[in-house]
Design a protein around this motif. Structure first.
Motif, mmCIF file in Angstrom:
data_model
loop_
_atom_site.group_PDB
_atom_site.id
_atom_site.type_symbol
_atom_site.label_atom_id
_atom_site.label_comp_id
_atom_site.label_asym_id
_atom_site.label_seq_id
_atom_site.Cartn_x
_atom_site.Cartn_y
_atom_site.Cartn_z
ATOM 1 N N ASP A 85 -1.111 29.281 -12.295
ATOM 2 C CA ASP A 85 -1.597 28.808 -11.006
ATOM 3 C C ASP A 85 -1.519 27.294 -10.978
ATOM 4 O O ASP A 85 -1.403 26.654 -12.028
ATOM 5 N N GLY A 86 -1.575 26.735 -9.767
ATOM 6 C CA GLY A 86 -1.533 25.287 -9.640
ATOM 7 C C GLY A 86 -2.788 24.658 -10.239
ATOM 8 O O GLY A 86 -3.858 25.253 -10.229
ATOM 9 N N ASN A 87 -2.652 23.449 -10.746
ATOM 10 C CA ASN A 87 -3.790 22.748 -11.334
ATOM 11 C C ASN A 87 -4.434 21.856 -10.263
ATOM 12 O O ASN A 87 -3.804 20.913 -9.792
ATOM 13 N N PRO A 88 -5.674 22.167 -9.872
ATOM 14 C CA PRO A 88 -6.306 21.383 -8.793
ATOM 15 C C PRO A 88 -6.343 19.894 -9.102
ATOM 16 O O PRO A 88 -6.350 19.064 -8.196
ATOM 17 N N ALA A 89 -6.339 19.567 -10.410
ATOM 18 C CA ALA A 89 -6.442 18.157 -10.781
ATOM 19 C C ALA A 89 -5.093 17.453 -10.748
ATOM 20 O O ALA A 89 -5.008 16.263 -11.020
ATOM 21 N N HIS A 90 -4.034 18.182 -10.428
ATOM 22 C CA HIS A 90 -2.709 17.564 -10.461
ATOM 23 C C HIS A 90 -2.219 17.303 -9.041
ATOM 24 O O HIS A 90 -2.262 18.199 -8.203
ATOM 25 N N PRO A 91 -1.777 16.081 -8.754
ATOM 26 C CA PRO A 91 -1.465 15.709 -7.364
ATOM 27 C C PRO A 91 -0.313 16.500 -6.754
ATOM 28 O O PRO A 91 -0.232 16.634 -5.539
ATOM 29 N N ALA A 92 0.579 17.051 -7.563
ATOM 30 C CA ALA A 92 1.744 17.725 -6.987
ATOM 31 C C ALA A 92 1.406 19.123 -6.483
ATOM 32 O O ALA A 92 2.097 19.666 -5.633
ATOM 33 N N GLY A 323 -0.691 3.574 6.069
ATOM 34 C CA GLY A 323 -1.463 4.684 6.624
ATOM 35 C C GLY A 323 -1.105 5.955 5.886
ATOM 36 O O GLY A 323 -1.262 6.025 4.657
ATOM 37 N N PRO A 324 -0.570 6.913 6.592
ATOM 38 C CA PRO A 324 -0.167 8.153 5.922
ATOM 39 C C PRO A 324 0.961 7.931 4.911
ATOM 40 O O PRO A 324 1.134 8.725 4.019
ATOM 41 N N VAL A 325 1.696 6.869 5.077
ATOM 42 C CA VAL A 325 2.847 6.621 4.213
ATOM 43 C C VAL A 325 2.569 5.429 3.315
ATOM 44 O O VAL A 325 2.029 4.428 3.769
ATOM 45 N N THR A 326 2.890 5.543 2.027
ATOM 46 C CA THR A 326 2.899 4.380 1.136
ATOM 47 C C THR A 326 4.222 4.389 0.389
ATOM 48 O O THR A 326 4.883 5.423 0.303
ATOM 49 N N LEU A 327 4.578 3.226 -0.147
ATOM 50 C CA LEU A 327 5.838 3.094 -0.878
ATOM 51 C C LEU A 327 5.543 2.768 -2.331
ATOM 52 O O LEU A 327 4.648 1.965 -2.630
ATOM 53 N N THR A 328 6.240 3.430 -3.234
ATOM 54 C CA THR A 328 6.087 3.123 -4.654
ATOM 55 C C THR A 328 7.467 3.093 -5.290
ATOM 56 O O THR A 328 8.446 3.547 -4.696
ATOM 57 N N ARG A 329 7.497 2.608 -6.525
ATOM 58 C CA ARG A 329 8.739 2.747 -7.281
ATOM 59 C C ARG A 329 8.883 4.237 -7.615
ATOM 60 O O ARG A 329 7.892 4.953 -7.771
ATOM 61 N N PRO A 330 10.126 4.727 -7.695
ATOM 62 C CA PRO A 330 10.318 6.183 -7.898
ATOM 63 C C PRO A 330 9.833 6.642 -9.261
ATOM 64 O O PRO A 330 9.868 5.883 -10.235
ATOM 65 N N ALA A 331 9.327 7.860 -9.296
ATOM 66 C CA ALA A 331 8.884 8.435 -10.567
ATOM 67 C C ALA A 331 10.075 8.878 -11.400
ATOM 68 O O ALA A 331 10.024 8.863 -12.627
ATOM 69 N N ARG A 414 5.688 13.328 -8.177
ATOM 70 C CA ARG A 414 6.412 12.415 -7.279
ATOM 71 C C ARG A 414 5.628 11.126 -7.091
ATOM 72 O O ARG A 414 6.209 10.052 -6.980
ATOM 73 N N ASP A 415 4.304 11.220 -7.119
ATOM 74 C CA ASP A 415 3.509 9.995 -6.931
ATOM 75 C C ASP A 415 3.342 9.233 -8.231
ATOM 76 O O ASP A 415 2.581 8.276 -8.298
ATOM 77 N N GLY A 416 4.021 9.669 -9.282
ATOM 78 C CA GLY A 416 4.018 8.914 -10.527
ATOM 79 C C GLY A 416 3.007 9.395 -11.546
ATOM 80 O O GLY A 416 3.046 8.975 -12.705
ATOM 81 N N THR A 417 2.099 10.257 -11.159
ATOM 82 C CA THR A 417 1.075 10.722 -12.099
ATOM 83 C C THR A 417 1.726 11.417 -13.286
ATOM 84 O O THR A 417 2.552 12.316 -13.118
ATOM 85 N N LEU A 418 1.330 10.988 -14.482
ATOM 86 C CA LEU A 418 1.904 11.540 -15.708
ATOM 87 C C LEU A 418 1.092 12.748 -16.153
ATOM 88 O O LEU A 418 -0.129 12.806 -15.980
#
Lengths: 901, 173, 157, 430
Positions: A85-92, A323-331, A414-418
């Protein structure tokens, strides 16, 4: 959730656990009367810590898809992973999951993976192959890898590049680069667009199935409650996607026209760009202006860079960034770098080794490259992949790729979280992971665990990462970037003929899951087709070509031709959509072998998925294995829907579809513990994760294309699709309705199905004699019958949930509200001398649903998500007029179209 | 009661047989039994046999079958294991009635048949009459009379009734 | 129909040879070891638990360290090959019997297992048919009504 | 030689005639089909009923259709031999009563195959009966299937008793005039010592009367119960109070067709025109016409009902396009149009027209059950669950096999048992 240090001693006992289980499986065959001494009991030699027999232990781990990490929690029993199952603590995932995530557990036990390592056509071991890698002569080594975000792998590759001449080819069959090229054009660097859809009043999907990402689906669904804060979803796409079914403003256009619409939209918003005015774009622009800074525009990877660039520019023009969109360096590790397969094809003969990891380029690459010959030309070639597929056959050596639950991995969301992926079971076959392969090239004897561990500063960080399944605060920081871009004139769609749009399959992806029977047999969310693909076209196109469903059509592009059956679907007129990943010729992977047609054959050298070509009817038809063929309501009010304005004006919209009917029967007991389910059709995307979750939890067999075509598919939970007369599409998940006055119960001659005091409609497999009267009398047709002995005796049986009986031939089966979970919770509560807490019982489908459309609970509950839905005015019962009083009830679909003026 | 031994005589037709029976009964000679290829009310009248009571057996069978069936259904699903099927009450007279009626018919028929076998002494594969020469005509067109005595007066009376032929049977043959 | 009612059919009293001649009388009566010491998950989990070789060796490492009786035990410990006990009390695979709940509800082991402490070699004390289970469940709920204890999914899933 | 003797000798002589080439040909064909039937049954039980065309939603199809069809055939037999007996229609009832009773018994045997065979786990069929098990679980008398079990077994038992009791005097006659001692001993066994004594005759009359009066209500009850398999369901096209009379009418309708299909060849092959007279066939044809109208009325009510009740599911089923339209229109042709020719006396008197017409009616009635059962399932309440159905070769083979098995039993019966009730015909003379 606990960590798993995996000391060697455990490994031994884990194997014993498998032995124990084998005995259990054998016992499944045992008759009705057990005799003393029939079975053996095999205790451990030494008790492993943290293990109690028969108890579910949940570990965190990681699945990798498209280079990104998806955090999961895995239920293991007696050392056996049986459910993901998906991990609630994981952003993806945010706790939700997707069909492929749910189905990955099947791959772990897939006998097709067990074909073993080989070299020069004869069996070999990984250690032997690894020795060859260590002893490679100096010279250029070519490495073909899928896009990845693994710090460990990146580190190892850097080390390797320092040691020897290394060429890395990033191979993604469905090219993800356009997104980054578009961003690079606007910002000068390939920035990643991050979304916070909970803050988006308007979501624009340009040929993008945004809600296929569980975390995004969850966030977007939170804004779909009918009312003033309800978001509006605009989607324009060549073929309807699950996102499209939720869209309030939906437009079917040629894939090639999306660019024109994006341009028109940008022009409306003030960008000087060559364009033709477009009504839909104008209305959208108007809506966007009203919600400045509270919108997000998402573009599909299939679209050319310019469309991505336009979208990025619009985000800035409207102030959505921040706002709803932010920009980051790619993961992803430098997504635009690396060489191409074309380079490889040219250079292969001069390489000392060509190594393909977790990819199948011989199948997915443009045919013109003829990679098979190139690989044969290389002095040494190795394929490390899940199956002995086309590339494996073209290579000198092959080693099965380790499953994520068999090895140590790390990857970024995708948001970079390891996050770190820990193995939960000793590999059943002789396998190697990407890290193992590169480590062997480096002649680094450290095992994968050590290599991944190195990336962590101390034990505390390491154990926390394993316990929570995500490294807190590791997401990529937002970068402030201004667009400096003057759009160059871009090529409008050219060429005559018909548009052929190639798409990723919602079931088997780009083909990597073609060996997974659950996904092959999963009905397509839109067309309900299983086992294969088709030429999907609009009724108008079909009329023009003179074909109807199941007639064979020949598609021709400059690159090649393909013959597939036609199927009418919500597709833009003049476009034919064909899904990729099918039509593989892989004798060693029976599940995938020769299923459907190979659409990769149509792709040109540039690898584009939007092509122009021709289509014509050819003689013959092919039976399509579909699970639903009727899409209308046919006069029954089974899928009510309304625009939000109309709904707010008429709160009693569906009042006549709920409540008790007059009945001669005595009133049903609703006191005490009474289970029930609520399903919100407003936020069900039809993604079908719940169906696979149900399959994994309840040991549901697959029956193959022939049986499905004969109306014998076994999924307990199906998702009905209704195309209403007002053009709204309603996805209606259909589990057992658990009728209080169940028509199925009183017709069973042997009382094999009947009602429990807590409101469950019970099916007793071992009492069933198979008259099938219950199915005939079930107005919802949710019952499934074992026409043959469908139970699996291969190693896949190791995935079977020990809490659920494996049904034998000749018995009826159906959704049970995961009664095994209910009873387990009850017993836990009894032992601990307490009552069952609200939300303690979660059904498999509910756990998997990314949008929370499915809620399960007790009638007596108050202020839980379930209770709120139960008291919602949109509540209705399917086929209410029959007076069956279903316990499974629904919320009507409310859409939020833009008032037209 | 049917004679197991004595005199057997065949007659040309029903009238002759009936006349003979009357004559013998007038002299109080008996016991007697008549054998005919087809059922004959006249013979029954002459022999003064009562109406057959088999209808009662049928009645008893019907009541027993129906009563038993209903009781069993109530016992099984309303008492022993009263499970909730489709929200129906455990004791449901209407559906129970159907099996009740069927079982009534079934046991009525079985009872009648058994009573028939018992009452008409059937499943007796051998009978002294079978030994009488020419008796097989009884199932074709022969009209037979059996008298359970061999004393001369009885035989004279019998011969006086102009039978086609007379034989001794049973113990005296 | 009749056969199935014979104690034989239910396997009651069958003598089954075990890898180790384990004598419950001795361990329970003489040594006064509580059931739960070896069957350690019986109070909470579905599975009562069969002691690991390690658990046995805990005592027999010192006690009777070289008795022929315990030789198979030592062999298992040495080789890492688990003992294979024969299951005596079993229910069919489609029946889910959780020990923990029964103990929590105050049932005594002997209700189903009989007086194991008096058995030199464990034999089945009851035929463990559905009737056997239902009778007890009905006694406990004090009626023939169908409740949580007597509904199908209480045991069949 | 007496009149009794003449009738007796004439009939027995004709019935004991050595079997001709026709008989042996028919025997071979039916025997082959019977072997096929049992081979396919073994295959089905060994492999699973997946070898049939049934699926979800059409979970019932050929097996249940055949069951209803064969049960229906039986009804005319009981109707003629029991009801006409009570109505003292002996004149045209007696000569064919034995044939029709036999037809009933053998037809019910065919029907009885299916309720067991169609189960997913036929080896547990005995769970349908209340026996003292160790599970403490019992059959469910609210379901129509135990009703079937009760009704069919009752019907079969009563039919067999009625058939056998009527046959005892003729078996005795065969015993007494048998050619060989072996035959004599065999018939002696079945004649259970019948001697024709006045006591036995008296009880026999009453027994026969009682069984007739028990069998009569069964004609109504059995197919009413069978129809409740459908009537108690919520499936559109099934759930209707019309079903019982509709089914009973249809059953007698198809039954008379089968009577004619059997009687006409028998009368021809055994030269029994003076026994099975044109008058008798004429009467059967009239009843065929009458019952045809019962069925046709059913069709009218069914569709009219859908029209004014206006329940969407039923409406779209009855008035929308029929998923089995070919079957439906063939059924209409066979059951509505064809019987109308029997208004003509010439048609009723022409054995050829009768024979062909009856065959068409049989086809039509089989299709009627197909339309009712399968179509309702394919167009159930929830449109998303609509499906399609196609039979497999196994389905068709089993259906054909039952006709073979039925024929085989009937041929053997013709050969060894007096298929004209001689004693009753003799009785008519007196």
């Amino acid at each position: 959730m606990t960590t798993s240090p995996l000391l060697p001693r455990h490994e031994v006992t884990r194997r014993d656990a498998l032995k124990l289980l084998a005995a259990g499986i054998a016992a499944l065959e045992a008759g009705c009367l057990s005799r003393a001494g029939d079975e053996d009991i095999v205790p451990y030699v030494a008790d492993p810590p943290e293990h109690r027999p028969g108890v579910i232990v949940r570990y965190t781990s990681l699945l990798v898809h498209g280079g990104f990490g998806y955090g999961i929690v895995v239920d293991t029993r007696d050392g056996r992973p049986i459910k993901i199952d998906g991990n609630p603590a994981h952003p993806a995932t945010a706790g939700g999951s997707t069909p492929w995530m749910q189905a990955r557990i099947l791959d772990l036990y897939d006998p097709q993976r067990g074909r073993g390592a080989r070299m020069a056509g004869s069996p070999a071991t990984w250690s032997a192959i690894a020795r060859r890698l260590r002893e490679l002569p100096p010279g250029p080594v070519w490495l073909v890898l899928p896009p990845h975000s693994s710090p460990t792998l990146a580190h190892l590759l850097e080390r390797l590049a320092r040691q020897r001449e290394l060429h890395v080819v990033t191979d993604a069959p469905l090219d993800h680069r356009a997104r980054y090229r578009g961003a690079a054009a606007v910002y000068g660097e390939p920035l990643e667009q991050q979304l916070d859809l909970a803050r988006a009043d308007v979501l624009v999907a340009l040929d993008a199935d945004v809600l296929a990402q569980p975390a995004w689906a969850r966030a977007a669904a939170a804004r779909r409650a009918p009312g003033t804060r309800m978001s509006r979803i605009w989607a324009c796409e060549p073929m309807q996607t699950p996102t499209g079914t939720l869209a309030d403003e939906h437009l079917l256009v040629h894939a090639g026209e999306v660019a024109a619409i994006a341009a028109a939209l940008a022009a409306e918003l003030g960008l000087a760009v060559p364009h033709a005015p477009h009504a839909w774009a104008r209305r959208l622009a108007d809506d966007l202006r009203r919600h400045r800074g509270r919108a997000a525009i998402v573009v599909g990877d299939r679209q050319p860079p310019v469309v991505h660039a336009l979208a990025r520019w619009i985000d800035h023009a409207l102030g959505n960034v921040g706002g709803p969109v932010t920009l980051t360096r790619p993961a992803l590790v430098d997504p635009l770098a690396g060489e191409t397969l074309a380079d490889l094809a040219a250079a292969a003969p001069r390489a000392v080794a060509v190594i393909v990891v977790d990819a199948n380029p011989v199948y997915t690459a443009p045919r013109a490259l003829d990679l098979a010959r190139a690989l044969a030309a290389a002095p040494f070639s190795l394929h490390a992949g899940t199956y002995a597929d086309q590339t494996a056959l073209a290579c000198f050596a092959h080693v099965p790729l380790a499953h994520e639950l068999e090895t140590w991995t790390d990857a970024r969301a995708r948001d970079g979280t390891l996050a770190v992926g820990q193995p939960l079971v000793r590999p059943r076959f002789d396998v190697a992971s990407a890290i193992d392969v590169v480590a062997a090239l480096l002649d680094d004897r450290g095992d994968a665990r050590a290599l991944v561990r190195e990336r962590f500063v101390d034990d505390a960080a390491w154990t926390t990462a394993l316990r929570t399944g995500a490294v807190a605060g590791s997401q990529a920081p937002a970068v402030a970037a201004a667009p400096h871009w003057t759009p160059e004139a871009f090529a409008a769609p050219t060429g005559g003929g018909i548009e052929i749009a190639l798409a990723e399959s919602p079931q088997i992806g780009d083909g990597r899951f073609a060996g997974n029977a659950w996904l092959q047999e999963l009905p397509h969310p839109i067309t309900k087709q299983t086992w294969g693909n088709a030429a999907l076209m609009s009724p108008a196109t079909a009329l023009a070509l003179g074909v109807s469903d199941e007639d064979l059509v020949e598609l021709t592009t400059p690159a090649g031709t393909l013959v597939v059956p036609a199927l009418i679907a919500p597709v833009a007129g003049g476009t034919i959509t064909v899904e990729l990943g099918h039509g593989q010729i892989v004798p060693e992977v029976p599940i995938a072998d020769r299923i459907g047609g190979d659409a990769y054959a149509l792709r040109g050298p540039d690898g584009s998925c939007i092509l122009r070509g021709s289509a014509k009817k050819v003689r013959g038809t092919r039976r399509l294995a579909r699970t639903q063929t009727t899409l209308g309501e046919h006069g029954r009010e089974v899928a009510p829907a309304a625009p939000v304005a109309h709904w707010l004006a008429n709160p009693g919209l569906v009042a006549h579809l709920r409540g008790d009917q007059p009945s001669l029967l005595p009133p049903q007991n609703r006191d005490g513990v009474q289970w029930a389910m609520m399903i919100d059709t407003s936020i069900c995307t039809g993604c079908s994760a719940c169906m696979v979750a149900c399959q994994a939890e309840n040991n549901i067999p697959t029956v193959g294309p022939v049986e499905v075509a004969r109306g014998r598919h076994m999924n307990w939970l199906r998702i009905d699709r209704y195309e209403r007369d007002d053009a709204t599409v309603v996805n209606e998940p259909m589990p057992c309705q658990m009728c209080e006055y169940a028509p199925c119960e009183y017709v069973c001659p042997v009382m094999a199905t009947q009602h429990s005091p807590d409101g469950l409609n019970e099916q007793v497999y071992n009492r069933c004699i198979g008259t099938r009267f219950c199915s005939n009398n079930c107005p919802y047709k949710v019952r499934r019958f074992n026409w043959f002995g469908f139970e699996d005796t291969s190693s896949r049986a190791l995935q079977y949930n020990p809490d659920v009986t494996v049904r034998s031939r000749g018995v009826m089966e159906k959704c049970t509200y995961c009664v095994q979970r209910i009873r387990r919770a009850e017993q836990r509560a009894l032992v601990e001398k307490r009552a069952i807490a609200p939300g303690e019982v979660v059904t498999a489908c509910q756990a998997a649903c990314p949008t929370g459309a499915i809620q399960f609970g007790q009638l007596a509950e108050r202020d839980t998500a379930f209770a709120r839905m139960r008291s919602d005015g949109r509540r209705f019962e399917v086929l209410h007029e029959l007076g069956t009083r279903p316990r499974t009830q629904y919320l009507a679909k409310i859409t939020n179209p833009k008032e037209s003026k | 009661m049917t004679p197991e031994a004595g005199l057997a005589a065949e007659y040309a037709d029903e009238h002759a047989l009936v006349a003979a029976i009357r004559a013998l009964r007038a002299r109080g000679i008996g016991p007697m039994e008549a054998y005919s290829p087809i059922p004959s009310h006249a013979i029954d009248k002459a022999l003064g046999e009562p109406r057959s009571p088999l209808a009662i057996a049928a009645g008893i069978g019907a009541i027993a079958g129906a009563g038993g069936a209903y009781a069993l259904q109530w016992l099984l699903v309303a008492y022993l294991y009263p499970v909730d099927t489709g929200g129906r009450p455990p004791h449901m007279p209407l559906p129970f009635t159907i099996i009740t009626i069927e079982m009534g018919f079934l046991f009525a028929a079985l009872a009648t048949f058994v009573a028939f076998l018992v009452a008409s002494r059937l499943v007796t594969l051998w009978h002294p009459m079978f030994e009488v020469p020419g008796f097989e005509s009884a199932t074709r067109d022969g009209w037979w009379l059996a008298v359970g005595t061999v004393d001369t007066t009885a035989e004279d009376v019998l011969r006086a009734t102009e039978p086609l032929h007379v034989h001794r049977f049973g113990g005296w043959s | 129909m009749l056969y199935i009612r014979l104690p034989y059919a239910g396997g009651v009293g069958d003598a089954v040879a075990q890898p180790v001649e384990f004598d419950h009388r001795h361990h329970v009566r003489d040594d006064g070891i509580d059931c739960v010491y070896c069957h350690d998950t019986v109070e909470t989990e579905a599975f009562a638990g069969i002691p690991s070789t390690e658990r046995c060796m805990g005592c027999h490492g010192q006690i009777w360290p070289d008795s022929p009786e315990t030789a198979p035990l030592r062999a298992s410990w040495r080789t890492g090959v688990p003992l294979r006990w024969r299951r005596i009390n079993a229910v069919p695979a489609h029946v889910y019997f959780p020990h923990g709940v029964h103990i929590a509800a105050g049932e005594a082991c002997r209700e189903c297992h009989g007086a194991v402490e008096d058995m030199a070699r464990v034999v089945r004390a009851h035929d463990l048919t559905m009737d056997f289970c239902l009778d007890c469940h009905r006694r406990r709920q004090g009626s023939r009504a169908v409740t949580r204890l007597t509904t199908c999914s209480a045991c069949h899933r | 030689m007496t009149a009794l003797a003449q009738v007796h000798d004439d009939l027995f002589e004709r019935m004991r005639a050595r079997p001709g080439r026709h008989w042996w040909l028919a025997f071979g064909a039916c025997g082959g089909a019977t072997l096929l039937l049992f081979a396919l049954i073994a295959y089905t039980i060994a492999t699973g009923i997946g070898v049939w065309g049934t699926n979800i939603p059409a979970a019932w199809a050929f097996a249940i259709i055949n069951f209803v069809f064969w049960i229906g055939i039986g009804h005319a037999g009981t109707f003629i031999s029991a009801i006409l007996y009570l109505l003292e229609q002996g004149r045209w009832r007696n000569p064919i009563s034995r044939l029709t009773e036999t037809m009933t018994v053998f037809a019910v045997i065919q029907a009885a195959l299916f309720p067991v065979l169609h189960l997913g786990r036929p080896w547990f069929a005995y769970w349908l009966f209340p026996y003292p098990d160790v599970m403490g679980v019992w059959p469910q008398p609210r379901s129509a299937l135990p009703w079937d079990a009760a009704a069919v077994s009752t019907y079969f038992t009563v039919s067999v008793l009625f058939w056998y009791v009527g046959m005892i005097p003729d078996l005795a006659a065969l015993r007494d005039h048998a050619a060989s001692p072996r035959a004599r001993r065999l018939y002696a066994l079945f004649a259970i010592g019948w001697r024709g004594d006045s006591r036995s005759w008296r009880h026999w009359k009453v027994t026969y009367l009682m069984l007739a009066s028990i069998a009569t209500p069964l004609v109504i009850s059995v197919h009413s119960v069978v129809s409740s398999d459908f009537a108690i369901g919520v499936t559109p096209g099934w759930h209707s109070t019309l079903q019982p009379p509709y089914f009973v009418g249809g059953a007698i309708f198809s039954g008379f067709a089968m009577v004619l299909v059997l009687a006409i060849p028998v009368r021809f092959l055994y030269r029994l025109d003076h026994v099975i007279t044109d008058h008798i066939l004429d009467n059967c044809a009239k009843l065929l016409l009458a019952t045809a109208w019962v069925v046709d009325y059913g069709y009218i009510v069914e569709h009219a009902g859908a029209l004014w009740r206006g329940e969407p599911a039923e409406r779209s089923l009855m008035l929308g396009h029929h998923p089995a339209s070919v079957a439906f229109w063939t059924m209409i042709a066979c059951n509505v149009v064809v019987p109308q020719v029997f208004w003509l006396r010439r048609a009723r008197r022409s054995t050829l027209v009768l024979f062909v017409g009856s065959l068409l009616v049989l086809l039509g009635m089989w299709l009627e059950r197909y339309v009712i059962i399968v179509q309702g399932l394919l167009r159930d309440q929830l449109p998303a669950a609509w499906g399609s159905y196609a039979p497999t070769l196994v389905d068709i083979g089993i259906l054909a096999g039952t006709f073979g098995f039925f024929g085989l039993l009937f041929l053997v019966f013709l050969r060894f048992v007096p298929f004209v009730p001689v004693s009753e015909l003799k009785e008519e003379l007196a």
